[in-house]
Design an enzyme around this catalytic site. Structure first.
Site, PDB file in Angstrom:
ATOM      1  N   LYS A 115       0.605  -1.223   0.175  1.00  0.00           N
ATOM      2  CA  LYS A 115      -0.088  -0.097  -0.021  1.00  0.00           C
ATOM      3  C   LYS A 115       0.682   1.283  -0.170  1.00  0.00           C
ATOM      4  O   LYS A 115       0.446   2.309  -0.242  1.00  0.00           O
ATOM      5  CB  LYS A 115      -1.096   0.009   1.169  1.00  0.00           C
TER       6      LYS A 115
ATOM      7  N   GLU B  82       7.677   1.902  -6.437  1.00  0.00           N
ATOM      8  CA  GLU B  82       7.547   1.391  -5.237  1.00  0.00           C
ATOM      9  C   GLU B  82       7.903   2.514  -4.117  1.00  0.00           C
ATOM     10  O   GLU B  82       8.438   3.524  -4.483  1.00  0.00           O
ATOM     11  CB  GLU B  82       8.897   0.492  -5.219  1.00  0.00           C
TER      12      GLU B  82
ATOM     13  N   ASP C  60      14.590  -0.736   0.564  1.00  0.00           N
ATOM     14  CA  ASP C  60      15.294  -0.903   2.049  1.00  0.00           C
ATOM     15  C   ASP C  60      16.720  -2.083   1.978  1.00  0.00           C
ATOM     16  O   ASP C  60      17.672  -1.689   1.251  1.00  0.00           O
ATOM     17  CB  ASP C  60      14.574  -1.476   3.226  1.00  0.00           C
TER      18      ASP C  60
ATOM     19  N   LYS D  53      17.484   3.459   0.702  1.00  0.00           N
ATOM     20  CA  LYS D  53      18.334   3.529   1.934  1.00  0.00           C
ATOM     21  C   LYS D  53      19.637   2.751   1.495  1.00  0.00           C
ATOM     22  O   LYS D  53      19.582   1.263   1.803  1.00  0.00           O
ATOM     23  CB  LYS D  53      17.622   2.743   3.047  1.00  0.00           C
TER      24      LYS D  53
ATOM     25  N   ARG E 153       0.177   6.657   7.257  1.00  0.00           N
ATOM     26  CA  ARG E 153       0.388   6.761   6.024  1.00  0.00           C
ATOM     27  C   ARG E 153      -0.198   8.197   5.270  1.00  0.00           C
ATOM     28  O   ARG E 153       0.401   8.947   4.475  1.00  0.00           O
ATOM     29  CB  ARG E 153      -0.658   5.700   5.323  1.00  0.00           C
TER      30      ARG E 153
HETATM   31  P1  5GP Z   1      13.196  -4.558   1.545  1.00  0.00           P
HETATM   32  O1  5GP Z   1      12.871  -5.719   1.184  1.00  0.00           O
HETATM   33  O2  5GP Z   1      13.807  -3.539   0.427  1.00  0.00           O
HETATM   34  O3  5GP Z   1      14.006  -4.876   2.741  1.00  0.00           O
HETATM   35  O4  5GP Z   1      11.712  -3.858   2.119  1.00  0.00           O
HETATM   36  C1  5GP Z   1      10.943  -3.186   1.411  1.00  0.00           C
HETATM   37  C2  5GP Z   1       9.815  -2.820   2.248  1.00  0.00           C
HETATM   38  O5  5GP Z   1       9.831  -2.803   3.467  1.00  0.00           O
HETATM   39  C3  5GP Z   1       9.102  -1.700   1.438  1.00  0.00           C
HETATM   40  O6  5GP Z   1       8.283  -1.951   0.648  1.00  0.00           O
HETATM   41  C4  5GP Z   1       8.246  -1.166   2.825  1.00  0.00           C
HETATM   42  O7  5GP Z   1       7.062  -1.918   2.772  1.00  0.00           O
HETATM   43  C5  5GP Z   1       9.187  -1.614   4.069  1.00  0.00           C
HETATM   44  N1  5GP Z   1      10.017  -0.624   4.626  1.00  0.00           N
HETATM   45  C6  5GP Z   1      11.363  -0.797   4.462  1.00  0.00           C
HETATM   46  N2  5GP Z   1      11.640   0.474   5.248  1.00  0.00           N
HETATM   47  C7  5GP Z   1      10.729   1.011   5.571  1.00  0.00           C
HETATM   48  C8  5GP Z   1      10.747   2.283   6.218  1.00  0.00           C
HETATM   49  O8  5GP Z   1      11.605   3.035   6.342  1.00  0.00           O
HETATM   50  N3  5GP Z   1       9.453   2.826   6.667  1.00  0.00           N
HETATM   51  C9  5GP Z   1       8.496   2.148   6.153  1.00  0.00           C
HETATM   52  N4  5GP Z   1       7.085   2.372   6.698  1.00  0.00           N
HETATM   53  N5  5GP Z   1       8.403   0.896   5.722  1.00  0.00           N
HETATM   54  C10 5GP Z   1       9.539   0.431   5.098  1.00  0.00           C
END
Ligand code: 5GP
Length: 191
Positions: free
Chosen positions: A47, A103, A107, A135, A169
């Site tokens: 979302k 997206e 992260d 990040k 959100r």
């Molecule tokens: P990844 O697989 O890249 O580690 O994670 C991606 C997902 O983790 C993002 O689409 C999001 O849903 C969640 N996420 C990662 N970092 C953050 C953050 O700083 N804040 C929020 N609200 N969601 C995050």
């Protein structure tokens, strides 16, 4: 920031409404140039990308369609495992289409790399990614992202679509979640 009250859950505002608006406008211009003459399919990842894709799409001056996919990573929302479950699939085929995945945040990159592999298997004409936030310090896997809104430090952020336990959100800015609250995120999966 024009008279916006900062929520007590936020320790620091990273990007206010005007800054986000200006950056989304720039991204819209770049995408418009790159996809001129092509029929673009935007895929919003639910979302977190809801406001971003809605604003970005209105900055595009080309023919485009929109579809949505909802995914959930196994594991906690702060440490994704990279194994992704599709909660809501696309409404239509992407075969032969020019696809831009929109997206909220990259992260570790694990979720996105899984999603990209899944979509690539469906034989689109092209597939690129546009992420509002990234990040780089947290990256665990290389994932190519053609358009990036902002690079941010390795902190948990909320607002402009991004949640903490499904809340916040609706904040019109992007801010860092207070450290004591961020500690609670562990173990709370979010879509
Ligand atoms: P990844 O697989 O890249 O580690 O994670 C991606 C997902 O983790 C993002 O689409 C999001 O849903 C969640 N996420 C990662 N970092 C953050 C953050 O700083 N804040 C929020 N609200 N969601 C995050």
């Amino acid at each position: 920031m024009r008279g916006t009250r900062v929520d007590p859950a936020v320790s620091e505002v990273l990007f206010d409404r005007e800054t986000i608006e200006a950056r989304v406008r720039q991204l819209g211009r770049a995408i418009t140039e790159d996809y001129r003459g092509k029929d673009l399919l935007l895929i919003g990842v639910l979302k977190g990308a809801i406001f971003f894709i809605a604003d970005l799409m209105r900055e595009l001056d080309i023919a485009c369609e929109v579809d949505f996919i909802a995914i959930s990573s196994y594991g906690s929302s702060t440490d994704s495992s990279g194994v992704v479950r599709i909660l809501k699939d696309l409404d239509s085929s992407i075969e032969g289409r020019h696809v831009l995945v929109v997206e909220d945040i990259i992260d570790s990159g694990l979720t996105l790399s899984y999603l990209v592999r899944t979509l690539e298997a469906r034989a689109p004409a092209s597939l690129e990614v546009c992420a509002l936030l990234t990040k780089p310090a947290r990256r665990q896997t290389q994932v190519s992202c053609r358009y990036v809104g902002f690079e941010i430090p390795a902190k948990y952020v909320i607002g402009y679509g991004l949640d903490f336990s499904q809340h916040f959100r609706n904040l019109p800015y992007i801010g860092v979640l207070r450290d004591d609250l961020a500690a609670e995120v562990l173990g709370t999966p979010s879509a």
